[in-house]
Design a protein around this motif. Structure first.
Motif, PDB file in Angstrom:
ATOM      1  N   GLU A 102     -30.671  54.279  -1.315  1.00 33.37           N
ATOM      2  CA  GLU A 102     -30.503  55.631  -1.436  1.00 33.37           C
ATOM      3  C   GLU A 102     -30.270  56.027  -2.825  1.00 33.37           C
ATOM      4  O   GLU A 102     -30.756  56.759  -3.480  1.00 33.37           O
ATOM      5  N   GLU A 103     -29.417  55.193  -3.601  1.00 32.77           N
ATOM      6  CA  GLU A 103     -28.981  55.526  -5.062  1.00 32.77           C
ATOM      7  C   GLU A 103     -28.367  54.327  -5.736  1.00 32.77           C
ATOM      8  O   GLU A 103     -27.885  53.481  -5.027  1.00 32.77           O
ATOM      9  N   ILE A 104     -28.477  54.540  -6.834  1.00 32.02           N
ATOM     10  CA  ILE A 104     -28.236  53.362  -7.747  1.00 32.02           C
ATOM     11  C   ILE A 104     -27.544  54.139  -8.951  1.00 32.02           C
ATOM     12  O   ILE A 104     -28.133  54.894  -9.925  1.00 32.02           O
ATOM     13  N   GLY A 105     -26.281  53.695  -9.611  1.00 31.26           N
ATOM     14  CA  GLY A 105     -25.763  54.256 -10.467  1.00 31.26           C
ATOM     15  C   GLY A 105     -24.486  53.673 -10.964  1.00 31.26           C
ATOM     16  O   GLY A 105     -24.250  52.547 -10.524  1.00 31.26           O
ATOM     17  N   THR A 106     -23.925  54.430 -12.014  1.00 36.30           N
ATOM     18  CA  THR A 106     -22.680  53.550 -12.725  1.00 36.30           C
ATOM     19  C   THR A 106     -21.406  54.752 -12.668  1.00 36.30           C
ATOM     20  O   THR A 106     -21.780  55.851 -12.851  1.00 36.30           O
ATOM     21  N   ALA A 107     -20.299  54.604 -12.219  1.00 37.14           N
ATOM     22  CA  ALA A 107     -19.303  55.392 -12.246  1.00 37.14           C
ATOM     23  C   ALA A 107     -18.038  54.559 -12.327  1.00 37.14           C
ATOM     24  O   ALA A 107     -17.727  53.423 -11.948  1.00 37.14           O
ATOM     25  N   GLY A 108     -17.247  55.164 -13.370  1.00 40.19           N
ATOM     26  CA  GLY A 108     -15.978  54.671 -13.793  1.00 40.19           C
ATOM     27  C   GLY A 108     -16.146  53.066 -14.354  1.00 40.19           C
ATOM     28  O   GLY A 108     -16.771  52.929 -15.159  1.00 40.19           O
ATOM     29  N   ALA A 109     -15.525  52.275 -13.446  1.00 38.96           N
ATOM     30  CA  ALA A 109     -15.606  50.888 -13.896  1.00 38.96           C
ATOM     31  C   ALA A 109     -16.543  49.877 -13.133  1.00 38.96           C
ATOM     32  O   ALA A 109     -16.292  48.898 -12.987  1.00 38.96           O
ATOM     33  N   ALA A 110     -17.517  50.643 -12.605  1.00 37.36           N
ATOM     34  CA  ALA A 110     -18.366  49.790 -11.534  1.00 37.36           C
ATOM     35  C   ALA A 110     -19.908  50.420 -11.620  1.00 37.36           C
ATOM     36  O   ALA A 110     -20.134  51.511 -11.935  1.00 37.36           O
ATOM     37  N   HIS A 111     -20.712  49.646 -11.362  1.00 33.10           N
ATOM     38  CA  HIS A 111     -22.082  49.882 -11.180  1.00 33.10           C
ATOM     39  C   HIS A 111     -22.339  49.858  -9.253  1.00 33.10           C
ATOM     40  O   HIS A 111     -21.438  49.090  -8.981  1.00 33.10           O
ATOM     41  N   TYR A 112     -23.145  50.524  -8.889  1.00 25.26           N
ATOM     42  CA  TYR A 112     -23.013  50.425  -7.293  1.00 25.26           C
ATOM     43  C   TYR A 112     -24.314  50.697  -6.912  1.00 25.26           C
ATOM     44  O   TYR A 112     -25.518  51.482  -7.644  1.00 25.26           O
ATOM     45  N   LEU A 113     -24.724  50.375  -5.633  1.00 24.53           N
ATOM     46  CA  LEU A 113     -26.238  50.644  -4.976  1.00 24.53           C
ATOM     47  C   LEU A 113     -25.470  51.003  -3.525  1.00 24.53           C
ATOM     48  O   LEU A 113     -24.519  50.795  -3.068  1.00 24.53           O
ATOM     49  N   ALA A 114     -26.259  52.104  -3.039  1.00 27.87           N
ATOM     50  CA  ALA A 114     -25.983  52.954  -1.790  1.00 27.87           C
ATOM     51  C   ALA A 114     -27.169  52.878  -0.913  1.00 27.87           C
ATOM     52  O   ALA A 114     -28.118  53.071  -1.262  1.00 27.87           O
ATOM     53  N   TRP A 115     -26.710  52.631   0.253  1.00 28.43           N
ATOM     54  CA  TRP A 115     -27.612  52.967   1.516  1.00 28.43           C
ATOM     55  C   TRP A 115     -27.054  53.653   2.419  1.00 28.43           C
ATOM     56  O   TRP A 115     -26.024  53.819   2.601  1.00 28.43           O
ATOM     57  N   PRO A 116     -27.989  54.345   3.344  1.00 29.92           N
ATOM     58  CA  PRO A 116     -27.599  55.112   4.554  1.00 29.92           C
ATOM     59  C   PRO A 116     -27.061  54.303   5.318  1.00 29.92           C
ATOM     60  O   PRO A 116     -27.743  53.242   5.528  1.00 29.92           O
ATOM     61  N   ALA A 117     -25.632  54.472   6.230  1.00 32.41           N
ATOM     62  CA  ALA A 117     -25.392  53.655   7.225  1.00 32.41           C
ATOM     63  C   ALA A 117     -26.201  53.608   8.455  1.00 32.41           C
ATOM     64  O   ALA A 117     -26.560  54.711   8.735  1.00 32.41           O
ATOM     65  N   VAL A 118     -26.644  52.415   8.973  1.00 31.69           N
ATOM     66  CA  VAL A 118     -27.531  52.302  10.113  1.00 31.69           C
ATOM     67  C   VAL A 118     -26.698  51.342  11.057  1.00 31.69           C
ATOM     68  O   VAL A 118     -26.067  50.641  10.826  1.00 31.69           O
ATOM     69  N   GLU A 119     -26.998  51.734  12.396  1.00 30.90           N
ATOM     70  CA  GLU A 119     -26.429  50.735  13.297  1.00 30.90           C
ATOM     71  C   GLU A 119     -27.402  49.600  13.732  1.00 30.90           C
ATOM     72  O   GLU A 119     -28.645  49.526  13.273  1.00 30.90           O
ATOM     73  N   GLY A 120     -26.749  48.365  13.698  1.00 24.05           N
ATOM     74  CA  GLY A 120     -27.729  47.307  14.086  1.00 24.05           C
ATOM     75  C   GLY A 120     -27.554  46.304  12.861  1.00 24.05           C
ATOM     76  O   GLY A 120     -26.718  46.435  11.906  1.00 24.05           O
ATOM     77  N   GLU A 121     -28.563  45.286  12.885  1.00 21.44           N
ATOM     78  CA  GLU A 121     -28.324  44.217  12.011  1.00 21.44           C
ATOM     79  C   GLU A 121     -29.516  44.562  11.134  1.00 21.44           C
ATOM     80  O   GLU A 121     -30.509  44.986  11.156  1.00 21.44           O
TER      81      GLU A 121
END
Length: 121
Positions: A102-121
């Motif tokens: 969903e998103e990739i960015g840099t904030a403070g002291a970290a880079h991050y990647l984000a996904w929507p939370a989904v149920e299952g594997e």
């Protein structure tokens, strides 16, 4: 004793479901600021790995559940690799078993990647 009062207050907040135990431990250790990563509030660890941790999180703007992978800022190579993976994944046709990044960015002291939370594997 101030530390006992703080611990008691944090325990109360956990009991009231205002904080998770993970968040309370971070606050007690003076690391509450690390719970905010970009627009996300980290709730609980989901997994760890050599390039950083994965956390269950909440998007602060709308309360939506997400999963966030936090990469150390000292690793620009990891962020570059993550951006390459995101571009490659964006080119793959959507599949119901794969949550898109969903998103990739840099904030403070970290880079991050984000996904929507989904149920299952």
């Amino acid at each position: 004793d101030r530390s006992g009062a703080v611990g008691g207050f944090l325990h109360h907040l956990v009991e009231a479901a205002a904080l998770t135990p993970f968040q309370a431990r971070a606050a007690e250790a003076g690391r509450a600021g690390r719970l905010n990563v970009g627009p996300y509030l980290l709730r609980e660890p989901a997994a760890g790995g050599p390039l950083g941790g994965v956390f269950h999180a909440t998007r602060r703007a709308d309360g939506r559940a997400a999963v966030v992978k936090v990469l150390p800022l000292r690793s620009p190579w990891a962020a570059l690799q993550a951006r390459r993976h995101v571009r490659a994944l964006a080119a793959v046709p959507p599949h119901p078993a794969v949550a898109p990044v969903e998103e990739i960015g840099t904030a403070g002291a970290a880079h991050y990647l984000a996904w929507p939370a989904v149920e299952g594997e």
